[in-house]
Design an enzyme around this catalytic site. Structure first.
Site, PDB file in Angstrom:
ATOM      1  N   GLU A  53     -21.155 -31.043   9.938  1.00 59.74           N
ATOM      2  CA  GLU A  53     -22.505 -31.442   9.552  1.00 59.74           C
ATOM      3  C   GLU A  53     -23.619 -30.427   9.814  1.00 59.74           C
ATOM      4  O   GLU A  53     -24.537 -30.676  10.603  1.00 59.74           O
ATOM      5  CB  GLU A  53     -22.860 -32.785  10.205  1.00 59.74           C
ATOM      6  N   GLU A 165     -15.790 -37.842   6.653  1.00 58.50           N
ATOM      7  CA  GLU A 165     -16.262 -38.977   7.442  1.00 58.50           C
ATOM      8  C   GLU A 165     -16.743 -40.050   6.485  1.00 58.50           C
ATOM      9  O   GLU A 165     -17.317 -39.744   5.445  1.00 58.50           O
ATOM     10  CB  GLU A 165     -17.418 -38.596   8.371  1.00 58.50           C
TER      11      GLU A 165
END
Length: 166
Positions: A53, A165
């Site tokens: 991320e 995710e």
């Protein structure tokens, strides 16, 4: 088969400093990945996930850093799969957005893997903000709605996508 994904959970940071900046130049990031690749290149069940991320980093800065890492990985002779996340927390919901700068859908087209064995990683949370920070689900179809934009984009450019995710 079991695979292991080596993935620094550091948001493209090193001691709080952003990758691709003067504090953490691309060659430092590439050196890290070159050393990891040299260590694990003989095991094709090890996948290299560049970072988790990236955020608050210009998409061009991130793609330059990712490309430097890919060159370093391949320079070792490693053929392992590499996952390359987009910027802005790599959210599928914001893949085409401009609120964080150049959209991932534009910047990530500049990813160049000399070994041509990579996937673009996206995250797909179902709450209103797309962040996964609460349990509210927008709708029963929100996952496919958000992913459809990324899938359409990937198909248009012949790219592979991994939902890392959700």
């Amino acid at each position: 088969k079991v695979f292991v994904l080596l993935n620094p959970q550091n948001f493209a940071r090193y001691y709080g400093k952003v990758v691709g900046s003067a504090d953490v130049p691309n060659d430092v990031f590439a050196n890290f990945w070159g050393r990891m690749a040299a260590r694990y290149k003989s095991n094709n069940r090890v996948i290299f996930g560049l970072v988790n991320e990236p955020h608050d980093i210009k998409t061009e800065q991130w793609t330059d850093a990712a490309n430097a890492a890919l060159v370093a990985i391949r320079a070792t002779g490693a053929t392992n799969l590499v996952t390359v996340p987009g910027s802005a927390w790599t959210g599928a919901h914001s893949w085409n957005d401009k609120w964080y700068g150049t959209p991932n859908s534009v910047a990530m087209l500049k990813i160049k893997d000399p070994g041509n064995n990579y996937v673009i990683e996206v995250h797909n949370y179902l709450n209103p903000s797309g962040s996964g920070d609460d349990e509210e689900c927008v709708s029963r179809t929100i996952s496919s709605e958000r992913l459809s934009k990324v899938v359409t984009w990937a198909r248009a450019y012949g790219l592979k996508v991994l939902v890392g995710e959700y």
